[in-house]
Design a protein around this motif. Sequence first.
Motif, PDB file in Angstrom:
ATOM      1  N   VAL A   1       0.907  -1.179  -0.111  1.00 12.78           N
ATOM      2  CA  VAL A   1       0.033  -0.069  -0.151  1.00 12.78           C
ATOM      3  C   VAL A   1       0.806   1.339  -0.058  1.00 12.78           C
ATOM      4  CG1 VAL A   1      -1.791   1.320   1.459  1.00 12.78           C
ATOM      5  CG2 VAL A   1      -1.705  -1.101   1.418  1.00 12.78           C
ATOM      6  N   GLY A   2       0.701   2.227  -0.958  1.00 12.27           N
ATOM      7  CA  GLY A   2       1.452   3.568  -0.905  1.00 12.27           C
ATOM      8  C   GLY A   2       1.250   4.367  -2.009  1.00 12.27           C
ATOM      9  N   GLU A   3       1.884   5.447  -2.106  1.00 12.44           N
ATOM     10  CA  GLU A   3       1.777   6.171  -3.501  1.00 12.44           C
ATOM     11  C   GLU A   3       2.472   5.632  -4.643  1.00 12.44           C
ATOM     12  OE1 GLU A   3       3.840   9.872  -2.677  1.00 12.44           O
ATOM     13  OE2 GLU A   3       5.740   8.776  -1.883  1.00 12.44           O
ATOM     14  N   TRP A   4       3.565   4.581  -4.471  1.00 11.17           N
ATOM     15  CA  TRP A   4       4.054   4.049  -5.757  1.00 11.17           C
ATOM     16  C   TRP A   4       2.957   3.043  -6.292  1.00 11.17           C
ATOM     17  CZ3 TRP A   4       7.967   5.685  -8.221  1.00 11.17           C
ATOM     18  CH2 TRP A   4       8.727   6.406  -7.430  1.00 11.17           C
ATOM     19  N   ALA A   5       2.282   2.407  -5.730  1.00 10.21           N
ATOM     20  CA  ALA A   5       1.337   1.629  -6.598  1.00 10.21           C
ATOM     21  C   ALA A   5       0.351   2.482  -7.056  1.00 10.21           C
ATOM     22  CB  ALA A   5       0.674   0.686  -5.106  1.00 10.21           C
ATOM     23  N   ALA A   6      -0.112   3.434  -6.365  1.00 10.02           N
ATOM     24  CA  ALA A   6      -1.281   4.454  -7.059  1.00 10.02           C
ATOM     25  C   ALA A   6      -0.687   4.773  -8.325  1.00 10.02           C
ATOM     26  CB  ALA A   6      -1.568   5.290  -6.065  1.00 10.02           C
ATOM     27  N   LEU A   7       0.794   5.398  -8.103  1.00 12.40           N
ATOM     28  CA  LEU A   7       1.149   6.026  -9.215  1.00 12.40           C
ATOM     29  C   LEU A   7       1.562   5.345 -10.325  1.00 12.40           C
ATOM     30  CD1 LEU A   7       2.084   9.054  -9.920  1.00 12.40           C
ATOM     31  CD2 LEU A   7       4.508   8.424  -8.916  1.00 12.40           C
ATOM     32  N   ILE A   8       2.231   4.224 -10.221  1.00 14.19           N
ATOM     33  CA  ILE A   8       2.429   3.290 -11.114  1.00 14.19           C
ATOM     34  C   ILE A   8       1.015   2.647 -12.099  1.00 14.19           C
ATOM     35  CG2 ILE A   8       3.250   1.098 -11.856  1.00 14.19           C
ATOM     36  CD1 ILE A   8       5.476   1.440  -9.916  1.00 14.19           C
TER      37      ILE A   8
ATOM     38  N   THR B   1      -9.091   8.558 -12.935  1.00 11.52           N
ATOM     39  CA  THR B   1      -8.216   7.312 -12.390  1.00 11.52           C
ATOM     40  C   THR B   1      -7.489   7.661 -10.898  1.00 11.52           C
ATOM     41  OG1 THR B   1      -7.912   6.785 -14.738  1.00 11.52           O
ATOM     42  CG2 THR B   1      -6.773   5.369 -12.915  1.00 11.52           C
ATOM     43  N   ALA B   2      -7.158   8.729 -10.854  1.00 16.15           N
ATOM     44  CA  ALA B   2      -6.643   9.192  -9.528  1.00 16.15           C
ATOM     45  C   ALA B   2      -7.445   8.890  -8.411  1.00 16.15           C
ATOM     46  CB  ALA B   2      -5.825  10.587  -9.527  1.00 16.15           C
ATOM     47  N   THR B   3      -8.907   9.211  -8.523  1.00 17.44           N
ATOM     48  CA  THR B   3      -9.595   8.883  -7.320  1.00 17.44           C
ATOM     49  C   THR B   3      -9.513   7.653  -6.936  1.00 17.44           C
ATOM     50  OG1 THR B   3     -11.382   8.335  -8.821  1.00 17.44           O
ATOM     51  CG2 THR B   3     -11.437  10.683  -8.319  1.00 17.44           C
ATOM     52  N   LEU B   4      -9.050   6.655  -7.692  1.00 18.17           N
ATOM     53  CA  LEU B   4      -9.121   5.404  -7.094  1.00 18.17           C
ATOM     54  C   LEU B   4      -7.699   5.204  -6.116  1.00 18.17           C
ATOM     55  CD1 LEU B   4      -9.997   3.096 -10.150  1.00 18.17           C
ATOM     56  CD2 LEU B   4     -11.444   3.776  -8.206  1.00 18.17           C
ATOM     57  N   ALA B   5      -6.835   6.214  -6.185  1.00 12.67           N
ATOM     58  CA  ALA B   5      -5.609   6.102  -5.361  1.00 12.67           C
ATOM     59  C   ALA B   5      -5.892   6.082  -4.109  1.00 12.67           C
ATOM     60  CB  ALA B   5      -4.693   7.466  -5.799  1.00 12.67           C
ATOM     61  N   ALA B   6      -7.011   6.374  -3.474  1.00  6.56           N
ATOM     62  CA  ALA B   6      -7.568   6.109  -2.099  1.00  6.56           C
ATOM     63  C   ALA B   6      -7.453   5.055  -1.413  1.00  6.56           C
ATOM     64  CB  ALA B   6      -9.007   7.054  -1.999  1.00  6.56           C
ATOM     65  N   PHE B   7      -7.943   4.087  -2.505  1.00  5.08           N
ATOM     66  CA  PHE B   7      -8.086   2.571  -1.954  1.00  5.08           C
ATOM     67  C   PHE B   7      -6.845   1.771  -2.003  1.00  5.08           C
ATOM     68  CE2 PHE B   7     -12.070   4.106  -4.444  1.00  5.08           C
ATOM     69  CZ  PHE B   7     -12.890   3.737  -3.301  1.00  5.08           C
ATOM     70  N   VAL B   8      -5.626   2.477  -2.277  1.00  2.43           N
ATOM     71  CA  VAL B   8      -4.296   1.841  -2.319  1.00  2.43           C
ATOM     72  C   VAL B   8      -3.435   2.793  -1.486  1.00  2.43           C
ATOM     73  CG1 VAL B   8      -4.606   0.365  -4.204  1.00  2.43           C
ATOM     74  CG2 VAL B   8      -3.561   2.780  -4.224  1.00  2.43           C
TER      75      VAL B   8
ATOM     76  N   GLY C   1      -5.465  11.761  -2.211  1.00  5.61           N
ATOM     77  CA  GLY C   1      -6.104  12.779  -3.402  1.00  5.61           C
ATOM     78  C   GLY C   1      -7.529  12.600  -3.068  1.00  5.61           C
ATOM     79  N   LEU C   2      -8.403  13.248  -3.963  1.00  5.45           N
ATOM     80  CA  LEU C   2      -9.721  13.657  -3.644  1.00  5.45           C
ATOM     81  C   LEU C   2     -10.407  12.208  -3.623  1.00  5.45           C
ATOM     82  CD1 LEU C   2     -10.200  16.125  -6.534  1.00  5.45           C
ATOM     83  CD2 LEU C   2     -10.118  16.616  -3.883  1.00  5.45           C
ATOM     84  N   GLY C   3     -10.039  11.057  -3.902  1.00  2.00           N
ATOM     85  CA  GLY C   3     -10.872   9.976  -3.482  1.00  2.00           C
ATOM     86  C   GLY C   3     -10.937   9.671  -2.312  1.00  2.00           C
TER      87      GLY C   3
END
Length: 235
Positions: free
Chosen positions: A113-120, A169-176, A180-182
């Motif tokens: 979990v973290g920003e790298w998983a979201a960013l990639i 798609t960045a709204t889904l970053a909240a789940f990992v 972001g706004l997610g």
Amino acid sequence: MLPYRVTWQMLVVVPGVLVALLLATWLSYTHADLDSVSRSALGGGNVWLRFSRHVQLTVISTVFALAVAVPLGILLTRPGARRAAPLLTACANVWRATPAIGLLALLVIWLGVGEWAALIGITLYAVLPVLSGTVARLKADEPTPLGAVAVVQLVLAGARTALVLNVGTATLAAFVGGGGLGDLIATGITEQRMPVLLLGCVLTVALALFVDWLASIAELLLRPREPEAEAEAGR
């Protein structure tokens, strides 16, 4: 096809709608009677923190997507690599059918979990549309030789596609755990707080409309002019 000059309607309509939308949202929240859960989610700079994080995820993933997709698209249209294009296109179609949340879940298994998983994950999901658009544009322009003008047009068009897609798609970053706004949307759903959910949705929509408008203006202003276009614009 884009027009050859920026008109006053292009400069006024979308910004006017966005200002009206954000002003109405701000006024409604100023007079709203929020409970402690909503105040905790929206206060203390949390909204700005998540908004700025959302913009950061969108911009960085867009840069990475362009760096991968545009050169790869150019390569696939060159004579020596055209044999590989059908195979990569088939793989791209399979990849495109993969749900974004499923892709993020797989990356969490790999990276945690973290920003790298979201960013990639956001980057990978934007690569294919930009790649497809790049290949389609180059094939449509054949047999015109690839020059600096064409490359600039490819980058500008790809940036617009990736920016708009990545805002959503960045709204889904909240789940990992990517933020972001997610975060606001997820909090609004799990805590059943409609003001929090609504603000997250409104800001996401407003940001998507803004980046699409900004990218369209930039695409129009920055793309190289050909002699025929200059003549038509001057009429």
